[in-house]
Design an enzyme around this catalytic site. Structure first.
Site, PDB file in Angstrom:
ATOM      1  N   LYS A 208      10.697 -23.540  -4.023  1.00 60.80           N
ATOM      2  CA  LYS A 208      10.456 -24.054  -2.668  1.00 60.80           C
ATOM      3  C   LYS A 208      10.495 -25.584  -2.671  1.00 60.80           C
ATOM      4  O   LYS A 208      11.166 -26.201  -1.870  1.00 60.80           O
ATOM      5  CB  LYS A 208       9.111 -23.544  -2.153  1.00 60.80           C
ATOM      6  CG  LYS A 208       8.735 -24.063  -0.793  1.00 60.80           C
ATOM      7  CD  LYS A 208       7.440 -23.446  -0.303  1.00 60.80           C
ATOM      8  CE  LYS A 208       6.977 -24.141   0.975  1.00 60.80           C
ATOM      9  NZ  LYS A 208       5.771 -23.554   1.543  1.00 60.80           N
ATOM     10  N   GLU A 214       7.940 -26.616 -14.555  1.00 61.99           N
ATOM     11  CA  GLU A 214       8.452 -25.520 -15.382  1.00 61.99           C
ATOM     12  C   GLU A 214       9.871 -25.137 -14.947  1.00 61.99           C
ATOM     13  O   GLU A 214      10.776 -24.975 -15.771  1.00 61.99           O
ATOM     14  CB  GLU A 214       7.555 -24.277 -15.265  1.00 61.99           C
ATOM     15  CG  GLU A 214       6.157 -24.440 -15.805  1.00 61.99           C
ATOM     16  CD  GLU A 214       5.159 -24.853 -14.735  1.00 61.99           C
ATOM     17  OE1 GLU A 214       5.549 -25.623 -13.823  1.00 61.99           O
ATOM     18  OE2 GLU A 214       4.000 -24.419 -14.810  1.00 61.99           O
ATOM     19  N   GLY A 268       4.913 -19.776  -0.966  1.00 64.02           N
ATOM     20  CA  GLY A 268       5.613 -19.268  -2.139  1.00 64.02           C
ATOM     21  C   GLY A 268       5.409 -17.780  -2.360  1.00 64.02           C
ATOM     22  O   GLY A 268       6.343 -17.030  -2.628  1.00 64.02           O
ATOM     23  N   ARG A 269       4.165 -17.314  -2.201  1.00 57.98           N
ATOM     24  CA  ARG A 269       3.871 -15.898  -2.492  1.00 57.98           C
ATOM     25  C   ARG A 269       4.307 -14.968  -1.365  1.00 57.98           C
ATOM     26  O   ARG A 269       4.114 -13.758  -1.452  1.00 57.98           O
ATOM     27  CB  ARG A 269       2.384 -15.730  -2.811  1.00 57.98           C
ATOM     28  CG  ARG A 269       1.435 -16.323  -1.789  1.00 57.98           C
ATOM     29  CD  ARG A 269       0.039 -16.447  -2.383  1.00 57.98           C
ATOM     30  NE  ARG A 269      -0.906 -17.103  -1.487  1.00 57.98           N
ATOM     31  CZ  ARG A 269      -1.061 -18.424  -1.391  1.00 57.98           C
ATOM     32  NH1 ARG A 269      -0.301 -19.231  -2.111  1.00 57.98           N
ATOM     33  NH2 ARG A 269      -1.946 -18.953  -0.573  1.00 57.98           N
ATOM     34  N   GLU A 354      -4.259 -15.956  -5.390  1.00 56.05           N
ATOM     35  CA  GLU A 354      -3.898 -17.309  -4.954  1.00 56.05           C
ATOM     36  C   GLU A 354      -4.248 -17.490  -3.474  1.00 56.05           C
ATOM     37  O   GLU A 354      -4.523 -18.594  -3.009  1.00 56.05           O
ATOM     38  CB  GLU A 354      -2.405 -17.582  -5.191  1.00 56.05           C
ATOM     39  CG  GLU A 354      -2.051 -19.054  -5.130  1.00 56.05           C
ATOM     40  CD  GLU A 354      -0.677 -19.379  -5.693  1.00 56.05           C
ATOM     41  OE1 GLU A 354      -0.577 -19.761  -6.883  1.00 56.05           O
ATOM     42  OE2 GLU A 354       0.320 -19.245  -4.964  1.00 56.05           O
ATOM     43  N   HIS A 385      -4.119   5.268 -20.679  1.00 59.83           N
ATOM     44  CA  HIS A 385      -4.207   5.195 -22.142  1.00 59.83           C
ATOM     45  C   HIS A 385      -4.528   3.785 -22.612  1.00 59.83           C
ATOM     46  O   HIS A 385      -4.333   3.461 -23.790  1.00 59.83           O
ATOM     47  CB  HIS A 385      -2.902   5.708 -22.753  1.00 59.83           C
ATOM     48  CG  HIS A 385      -2.612   7.128 -22.339  1.00 59.83           C
ATOM     49  ND1 HIS A 385      -3.128   8.215 -23.003  1.00 59.83           N
ATOM     50  CD2 HIS A 385      -1.921   7.614 -21.281  1.00 59.83           C
ATOM     51  CE1 HIS A 385      -2.734   9.326 -22.388  1.00 59.83           C
ATOM     52  NE2 HIS A 385      -2.008   8.989 -21.328  1.00 59.83           N
ATOM     53  N   LYS A 513      -2.022 -29.174 -13.084  1.00 61.74           N
ATOM     54  CA  LYS A 513      -0.688 -29.799 -13.118  1.00 61.74           C
ATOM     55  C   LYS A 513      -0.823 -31.303 -13.358  1.00 61.74           C
ATOM     56  O   LYS A 513      -0.101 -31.890 -14.171  1.00 61.74           O
ATOM     57  CB  LYS A 513       0.030 -29.579 -11.784  1.00 61.74           C
ATOM     58  CG  LYS A 513       0.461 -28.151 -11.497  1.00 61.74           C
ATOM     59  CD  LYS A 513       1.224 -28.104 -10.182  1.00 61.74           C
ATOM     60  CE  LYS A 513       1.473 -26.675  -9.723  1.00 61.74           C
ATOM     61  NZ  LYS A 513       2.117 -26.583  -8.419  1.00 61.74           N
TER      62      LYS A 513
END
Ligand code: F6P
Length: 548
Positions: A208, A214, A268-269, A354, A385, A513
């Site tokens: 965005k 990263e 973003g999400r 978030e 399991h 950050k």
């Protein structure tokens, strides 16, 4: 009813003797499954395996009334700045709205209409690009067709497309094989670089902001890898950008016709519905992407129009409030009994945590209630399991959401019957458990002697009274996947409204950050302003790097 009064009413209901007893609820009301289930077409939400009864539901709905959920919903869809700290609307619903015949962006258009016009325009560009790639009109620098797409992004620019691609390509197989690079750890790219053929790989830089460290680091690595194999001139033919930041995209060297945008009102999400979903359209095909959007829109329509007492996202949210705030459950377990939902929990972790992992209310004061639980989960039956031991017999209350399709898209009905039986068995075991007498009887029937029974039976008791929500649907097609994601999106928004927090910002990701930027010089042996434990850890790392 005032908000405080509504919260007090909920606490009072929970304090009534036996009110929290799920088995007692069923004993008192055999029609409970029907009474506590709501549907939207084939999609059903069953809250019966909880301690929520009609009085509790009424009190939860009163809480929604006291929080002016009605007003919040209206403001959300009207495009008002519900994201108050960033002065932005949250109009991601416009990305999946169908194209109305009359729609033209004009100066006086409402925020909603403008958002829809915008989304339609960008979607048209996306669709053409996808068609050109699929038809081989857009090819790589060597003239070969693309058969792989590499999405480079992180957070919402990764989790949504990664999950949806994974879910939608398991049955039919991908048109282009999707790959995802999110972690800045060089091991992630090294693995991909070993397997991908640059000549046949289309690279999407999904960000965005187009500034995320990263993603930009990984994009630069991918660019260097591609240029080394095919020459610098090939970069333009192999890269596209999914972003809101045209200037930064230009500086990276991606041409405007290769940039697919969206607006800042797409968090973003919530961005998988935008051009960030490009890898979905490339891998699963445009029709699947369109059906996914249509499913999201169907849930929007339901959320926008259904009375709260029949409104699936609202009810899912209210059940969560009951478990989190009234019963004190600190976590929420998501179990999709479907291999295609194996990444659902990872996706929902960002969406829920978030959005609502906040301790400050909209007005800047401390939040008055406990907010988002810790979300975790996996695909069933795998989860049985690994961590389900704790969910059945641990010391904490862990509410579970079960998701299950009636009809699989494979030809092994036996496997699906086992899967479904396991999902329902888990929900039953959680709700009703097994008491000491039943545990002893089972051991006796299996031939255990009295001493063994005495010693082991306590360990084989299941307390039960552990709540779950069961979500069933006919098939997990693209439409239903869209409905499910939008169901959770709106659930999260409703909870944010009731908790009084802003679900659409994420300031909590900032400090780390900033500090990472400040600490980095230290790792190169340069002076930097850092706290004592950080300096000590860096010194240790550097000593290890220097060798034995
Ligand atoms: O980690 C925070 C965050 O801002 C997320 O909200 C977002 O999804 C992610 O980073 C990626 O941001 P971008 O798409 O701008 O690279």
């Amino acid at each position: 009813m005032e908000s405080q009064e509504a919260w007090s009413r909920l606490a009072a209901l929970a304090a009534v003797a036996g009110a929290r007893d799920i088995a007692a609820r069923f004993a008192a009301d055999p029609d409970r499954p029907a009474r506590m289930t709501r549907t939207l077409d084939d999609l059903s939400l069953d809250l019966s395996r909880s301690s929520i009864g009609e009085a509790e539901l009424a009190a939860l709905l009163a809480l929604a009334g006291a929080a002016d959920l009605e007003g919040f919903r209206r403001r959300l869809f009207a495009g008002e700045a519900v994201n108050a700290t960033e002065h932005r609307p949250a109009l991601h619903m416009a990305l999946r709205a169908p194209e109305p015949a009359h729609l033209h962006a004009h100066a006086n258009a409402s925020a909603w209409d403008q958002a829809c016009a915008d989304a339609v325009a960008e979607r048209t560009r996306m669709r053409r690009f996808v068609a050109d790639v699929h038809a081989g009109r857009l090819v790589g620098a060597t003239g070969e067709r693309f058969d792989a797409v590499l999405n480079i992004g992180i957070g919402g620019s990764d989790l949504g497309p990664r999950f949806v691609c994974d879910a939608l390509t398991q049955v039919h197989g991908p048109r282009l094989v999707p790959h995802f690079l999110s972690n800045v750890d060089g091991h992630a790219f090294a693995g991909l670089a070993r397997t991908l053929d640059p000549a046949r790989t289309l690279v999407l830089v999904a960000s965005k902001t187009f500034t995320t460290e990263e993603t930009m680091t990984n994009a630069a690595a991918a660019r260097a890898w591609l240029a080394a194999a095919l020459g610098e001139a090939a970069v333009g033919m192999h890269f596209a950008a999914l972003s809101t930041n045209a200037a930064a995209v230009g500086r990276f060297g991606i041409a405007p016709e290769r940039m697919f945008g969206f607006r800042d009102w797409v968090g973003g999400r919530y961005s998988v519905w935008s051009s960030i979903g490009m890898s979905v359209a490339l891998a699963a095909g445009w029709d699947a992407f369109a059906a996914f959007l249509a499913g999201g829109h169907a849930m929007d329509q339901h959320f926008r129009t259904a009375p709260f007492a029949d409104n699936l996202p609202v009810l899912l949210a209210l059940a969560g409030i009951w478990h989190r705030d009234v019963l004190g459950a600190a976590s929420l377990c998501i179990l999709g009994y479907d291999e295609r939902l194996r990444l659902l929990a990872a996706y929902l972790q960002q969406l829920e945590m978030e959005s609502n992992g906040k301790a400050v209310a909209l007005d800047g004061t401390p939040a008055a209630h406990r907010t988002c639980p810790i979300v975790f989960g996996a695909a069933g039956t795998d989860a049985q399991h690994s961590f389900m031991q704790l969910v059945h017999q641990g010391t904490d209350l862990v509410p579970v959401d079960f998701l299950l399709a009636a009809e699989p898209d494979h030809d092994r009905p036996d496997a699906h019957a086992i899967l479904a039986a396991n999902a329902l068995a888990q929900a039953e075991a959680l709700a009703f458990g097994r008491d000491r007498a039943a545990a002893e009887a089972a051991m006796r029937a299996a031939g255990a002697d009295a001493r063994t029974i005495e010693a082991v039976a306590p360990h084989r008791v299941f307390t039960g009274n552990r709540p779950s929500t069961v979500i069933l649907f006919r098939r997990l097609d693209a439409f239903t996947l869209g409905r499910l994601i939008a169901l959770y999106e709106h659930k999260v928004a409703v909870q944010g409204c009731l908790w009084g927090v802003n679900s659409f910002d994420q300031w909590g990701v900032e400090l780390g950050k900033v500090l990472a930027r400040e600490i980095r010089p230290l790792l190169a042996g340069e002076p930097a302003d850092a706290r004592a434990p950080t300096v000590a850890s860096v010194a240790r790392l550097r000593a290890l790097q220097a060798g034995p």
